[in-house]
Write an enzyme that holds these catalytic residues in place. Structure first.
Site, PDB file in Angstrom:
ATOM      1  N   TYR A  49      -1.879   0.059  10.630  1.00  0.00           N
ATOM      2  CA  TYR A  49      -1.793  -0.459   9.269  1.00  0.00           C
ATOM      3  C   TYR A  49      -3.169  -0.920   8.788  1.00  0.00           C
ATOM      4  O   TYR A  49      -3.574  -0.637   7.649  1.00  0.00           O
ATOM      5  CB  TYR A  49      -0.800  -1.609   9.222  1.00  0.00           C
ATOM      6  CG  TYR A  49      -0.497  -2.122   7.827  1.00  0.00           C
ATOM      7  CD1 TYR A  49       0.477  -1.524   7.042  1.00  0.00           C
ATOM      8  CD2 TYR A  49      -1.188  -3.207   7.295  1.00  0.00           C
ATOM      9  CE1 TYR A  49       0.757  -1.985   5.772  1.00  0.00           C
ATOM     10  CE2 TYR A  49      -0.913  -3.681   6.024  1.00  0.00           C
ATOM     11  CZ  TYR A  49       0.057  -3.061   5.261  1.00  0.00           C
ATOM     12  OH  TYR A  49       0.322  -3.525   4.000  1.00  0.00           O
ATOM     13  N   LYS A  95      -5.149   0.657   5.555  1.00  0.00           N
ATOM     14  CA  LYS A  95      -5.479  -0.126   4.363  1.00  0.00           C
ATOM     15  C   LYS A  95      -6.989  -0.264   4.163  1.00  0.00           C
ATOM     16  O   LYS A  95      -7.456  -0.352   3.023  1.00  0.00           O
ATOM     17  CB  LYS A  95      -4.800  -1.489   4.432  1.00  0.00           C
ATOM     18  CG  LYS A  95      -3.272  -1.405   4.303  1.00  0.00           C
ATOM     19  CD  LYS A  95      -2.838  -0.756   2.992  1.00  0.00           C
ATOM     20  CE  LYS A  95      -1.327  -0.800   2.785  1.00  0.00           C
ATOM     21  NZ  LYS A  95      -0.907  -0.245   1.491  1.00  0.00           N
TER      22      LYS A  95
END
Length: 254
Positions: A158, A162
């Protein structure tokens, strides 16, 4: 026309069937925009369209996995056919990882998170850009994350995805700033949504991150994230380009 300049504009919001995406779709519609609600969940997307129409707005839904080029093409074509073009793209759809540390990340977890969180926004931006370029204007707003600003807010997959969204945002901003197209991102901190975490008991990643989570502060309402997204897409932000805006009650400042 509203002061935001969004009245009558064509807006695509992904992940719009719930959470931040739903709040964002409703907020754009309240400004007079025509909204394409894109989501994986047909029931959620239909419910948001119904909410918008009940309030007198205009909306249409397209459902499917946005990491699939065919779905991206269908989203873009529907917006162009129904609304005459694409003025705003909000790349909000995303998934969490298992907070896994690098040594614990499976190929499947890595590839799925990167595909949904980073590749899908790239595919959508690439699909809408010809229409924005033809119009000589456009705004893209990506949903990054507190995890795009630091290494202590999520797992490896993640966090990498991002950080990639932040880089994609800045690249788009530089490449197309002289073509009338602005690209910015919000970086939400803790936010009240229906997202749940699937954490493996005893895994190193969640245990290592636990020490840093005390700085999160007050969790935002989805509507607070939506307000920032609508602002960045609006004429009120006409000279804001390439910004990663934390909406996190000061977490990024700690």
């Amino acid at each position: 026309m509203t002061i935001t300049g969004l009245d009558g504009r064509s807006v695509i919001v992904t992940g719009a069937g719930s959470g931040i995406g739903r709040a964002t779709a409703l907020a754009f519609a309240a400004e007079g925009a025509r909204v394409l609600v894109a989501d994986l969940n047909p029931g959620g997307a239909a419910a948001v369209v119904a909410e918008i129409e009940a309030a007198g707005g205009t909306a249409v839904s397209v459902t499917g996995d946005l990491s699939d080029q065919a779905v991206v093409d269908r989203v873009t074509a529907t917006a162009v056919e129904r609304f005459g073009g694409v003025d705003v793209l909000v790349n909000n759809a995303g998934i969490m990882d298992r907070m896994s540390a690098v040594a614990e990340v499976s190929d499947a977890e890595w590839e799925r998170v990167i595909r949904v969180n980073l590749t899908a926004p790239f595919l959508l931006a690439r699909a809408v850009l010809p229409h924005m370029l033809a119009a000589g204007r456009g705004a893209i707003v990506n949903t990054a994350s507190e995890a795009s600003l630091r290494g202590s807010a999520a797992g490896a997959a993640y966090t990498a995805s991002k950080h990639g969204v932040a880089g994609l945002t800045k690249s788009l901003a530089v490449m197309y700033r002289d073509k009338g197209i602005r690209t910015n991102a919000v970086a939400p901190g803790g936010t009240k949504t229906a997202i749940t975490l699937d954490i493996e008991a005893g895994a190193h990643g969640p245990a290592a991150l636990a020490a840093y989570m005390g700085n999160v502060g007050r969790a935002a309402e989805a509507e607070e994230q939506a307000a920032a997204i609508v602002f960045l897409a609006s004429d009120a932000a006409s000279n804001i380009n390439g910004v990663i805006l934390p909406v996190d009650n000061g977490w990024a400042a700690v």
